[in-house]
Design a protein around this motif. Structure first.
Motif, PDB file in Angstrom:
ATOM      1  N   ILE A  90     -12.653 171.109 -71.304  1.00 38.62           N
ATOM      2  CA  ILE A  90     -12.428 169.723 -71.715  1.00 38.62           C
ATOM      3  C   ILE A  90     -10.989 169.544 -72.203  1.00 38.62           C
ATOM      4  N   VAL A  91     -10.344 168.499 -71.686  1.00 40.59           N
ATOM      5  CA  VAL A  91      -9.008 168.125 -72.151  1.00 40.59           C
ATOM      6  C   VAL A  91      -9.041 166.656 -72.570  1.00 40.59           C
ATOM      7  N   ASP A  92      -8.063 166.261 -73.362  1.00 41.69           N
ATOM      8  CA  ASP A  92      -8.002 164.909 -73.918  1.00 41.69           C
ATOM      9  C   ASP A  92      -7.126 164.020 -73.026  1.00 41.69           C
ATOM     10  N   PHE A 134      -2.724 166.837 -65.717  1.00 36.66           N
ATOM     11  CA  PHE A 134      -3.638 167.974 -65.803  1.00 36.66           C
ATOM     12  C   PHE A 134      -3.745 168.768 -64.500  1.00 36.66           C
ATOM     13  N   TYR A 135      -3.189 168.226 -63.399  1.00 39.28           N
ATOM     14  CA  TYR A 135      -3.143 169.009 -62.165  1.00 39.28           C
ATOM     15  C   TYR A 135      -2.258 170.236 -62.353  1.00 39.28           C
ATOM     16  N   GLU A 136      -1.330 170.176 -63.318  1.00 41.46           N
ATOM     17  CA  GLU A 136      -0.442 171.312 -63.597  1.00 41.46           C
ATOM     18  C   GLU A 136      -1.215 172.558 -64.024  1.00 41.46           C
ATOM     19  N   LEU A 137      -2.428 172.377 -64.536  1.00 41.62           N
ATOM     20  CA  LEU A 137      -3.195 173.519 -65.042  1.00 41.62           C
ATOM     21  C   LEU A 137      -3.706 174.407 -63.918  1.00 41.62           C
ATOM     22  N   GLY A 138      -3.663 173.918 -62.673  1.00 45.31           N
ATOM     23  CA  GLY A 138      -4.065 174.744 -61.538  1.00 45.31           C
ATOM     24  C   GLY A 138      -5.545 175.026 -61.485  1.00 45.31           C
ATOM     25  N   LEU A 139      -6.365 174.098 -61.978  1.00 48.37           N
ATOM     26  CA  LEU A 139      -7.815 174.299 -61.984  1.00 48.37           C
ATOM     27  C   LEU A 139      -8.534 173.263 -61.122  1.00 48.37           C
ATOM     28  N   GLY A 140      -7.838 172.714 -60.169  1.00 42.22           N
ATOM     29  CA  GLY A 140      -8.463 171.761 -59.265  1.00 42.22           C
ATOM     30  C   GLY A 140      -8.409 170.339 -59.781  1.00 42.22           C
ATOM     31  N   ASP A 141      -9.194 169.461 -59.131  1.00 42.18           N
ATOM     32  CA  ASP A 141      -9.190 168.042 -59.488  1.00 42.18           C
ATOM     33  C   ASP A 141      -9.890 167.824 -60.833  1.00 42.18           C
ATOM     34  N   PRO A 142      -9.205 167.155 -61.767  1.00 41.93           N
ATOM     35  CA  PRO A 142      -9.888 166.822 -63.025  1.00 41.93           C
ATOM     36  C   PRO A 142     -10.953 165.757 -62.771  1.00 41.93           C
ATOM     37  N   ILE A 143     -12.068 165.847 -63.496  1.00 40.02           N
ATOM     38  CA  ILE A 143     -13.118 164.829 -63.404  1.00 40.02           C
ATOM     39  C   ILE A 143     -12.995 163.927 -64.629  1.00 40.02           C
TER      40      ILE A 143
END
Length: 440
Positions: A90-92, A134-143
């Motif tokens: 989870i991110v804000d 948040f795409y910078e985190l390299g974990l795919g598409d954020p939901i």
């Protein structure tokens, strides 16, 4: 087969507990704008489209901290990550990406886990500019979701159940004994759960109030399955100061209501206190099976009658639960802790026991012959028949001619005779007396 496990992780105060409560369907985790409120892993059952799974809420991960509680919170989150099949990171969405988010993302990538990046606090269908960071985190598409409003959570859960391993059991199983570990703060509840589980599932600390939530921990012994609920200790009301601790008291009471069996833990060095009687009374009034555990018995200097004198004191002060078995233990050394599981099974079986109407009435008829019902002004209490109507706890309806002729002492006599015949160790039994007039 084990149930799929979904862990919710992220830095503090991004809405993990709000999402946890949304998925669990009830307010289990404490939600407060204070970082570090969720200190332990908190377990609940989740369900989506008839797929059942275990969901874990974790304390916020502080990647670099020397604070003793925060560091333990991080270790608990790491354990949750290790045991999870799917991780919700989870991110804000309002705050945008932070250095802590990047460090948590690095930790998750190293674990090569099945991670879904969840961008919380997106309260409208219009994505904020920060969303694309948040795409910078390299974990795919954020939901994008709003845990507080429920926006997007259905789409999120659709994605979660797609990622469950095929070898996991998503069917509903109600054959589980739910056990609440109750008592005052710092009597050793968390230590007891850890000793039983054989691993540090619950944070153990000498800092009062460490366990703020009720924590569900699944546990199996052979073919028997248990859910342990390690509750926040309940203090007297005048000692409950901050809001969070008020929630904890409510959470402890809720844990009792959810449980089948309550392990009432008492500190041997303090004896039975007024607060102990109130906590035990709440479990008793809610009809729960109860086992009394006298912890820290290793710290008591023993003399000839130490055990008998202590047992007498407990029975006198907790006379209203004289049906509850008593075990003297040391959670620290493990002394007699091995007896606890067997006793939980015993009292749980008694809590669920059903007696056939025929046998029940034979016992009551015999009790009446041995001790005639009371009479008043020429009228005698008549008992027609009895039947058991429910379990957890066992409840009996007894049909009589006149409630005014029923003395409490005779009701207690009938209860004692039924207990003598069937045992019912560890469980209250309830009675309801109904008048049955001639011609009914």
């Amino acid at each position: 087969m084990a149930r799929p496990v979904v862990a919710i992780v992220g830095r503090p105060n991004v809405g993990k507990s709000t999402l946890f409560n949304r998925i669990a369907g009830r307010r289990i985790a404490i939600v407060e704008d204070t970082p570090g409120v969720t200190r332990d892993r908190i377990y609940a059952e989740g369900e989506w489209l008839n797929n059942y799974f275990t969901i874990i809420d974790t304390g916020g991960i502080e990647p670099d901290t020397s604070d003793v509680i925060l560091s333990k919170m991080r270790s608990q989150a790491e354990i949750a990550i290790e045991t999870a099949d799917v991780i919700l990171f989870i991110v804000d969405g309002k705050a945008g990406i932070t250095s802590a988010d990047r460090e948590v993302a690095n930790m998750l990538r190293k674990n090569h886990k099945n991670v879904i990046l969840v961008c919380n606090k997106v309260d409208t269908h219009i994505l904020p500019d920060t969303f694309y960071e948040f795409y910078e985190l390299g974990l795919g598409d954020p939901i994008p979701i709003s845990a507080s409003q429920g926006l997007g959570t259905g789409d999120l859960l659709d994605e979660v159940i797609k990622r469950f391993p095929e070898d996991k059991d998503t069917e509903y199983d109600e054959d589980i004994i739910k056990v609440a570990v109750i008592g005052k703060p710092n009597v050793g509840k968390s230590s007891l759960v850890n000793k039983i589980l054989g691993e540090e599932r619950v944070i153990v600390s000498d800092i009062p109030g460490t366990t703020r939530d009720a924590i569900d921990t699944l546990f199996e012994v052979g073919e028997d399955r248990f859910v342990f609920i390690d509750t926040a200790g309940m203090r007297r009301k005048k000692k409950v100061k901050e809001n969070i601790e008020r929630y904890s008291v409510v959470r402890s009471l809720t844990a009792i209501e959810r449980a089948d069996v309550c392990l009432m833990v008492i500190d041997a060095t303090q004896g039975v206190t007024e607060q102990d009687t109130k906590i035990a009374g709440y479990a008793h009034e809610n009809g729960k099976a109860i086992v009394i555990l006298i912890n820290k018995w290793d710290l008591i200097e023993k003399e000839t009658n130490t055990y008998l004198n202590f047992e007498k004191e407990v029975r006198e002060k907790l006379s209203f639960i004289n049906y509850a078995p008593l075990i003297f233990i040391s959670a620290k050394t493990g002394k007699r802790v091995n007896r606890v599981i067997d006793m939980i099974k015993t009292v749980s079986n008694n809590h669920s026991m059903r007696i056939s109407t025929g046998i029940l009435n034979d016992i009551i008829s015999e009790a009446i012959l041995m001790n005639q019902p009371p009479s008043d002004k020429g009228k005698r209490l008549r008992i027609y028949y009895a039947t058991q109507v429910s379990v957890k706890p066992p409840k009996f309806v007894i049909f009589i001619n006149n409630k005014e002729l029923l003395h409490f002492s005779y009701q207690r006599y009938l209860e004692n005779e039924i207990r003598k015949a069937f045992g019912f160790e560890g469980t209250p039994i309830w009675f309801q007396f109904r008048e049955k007039k001639k011609g009914d």
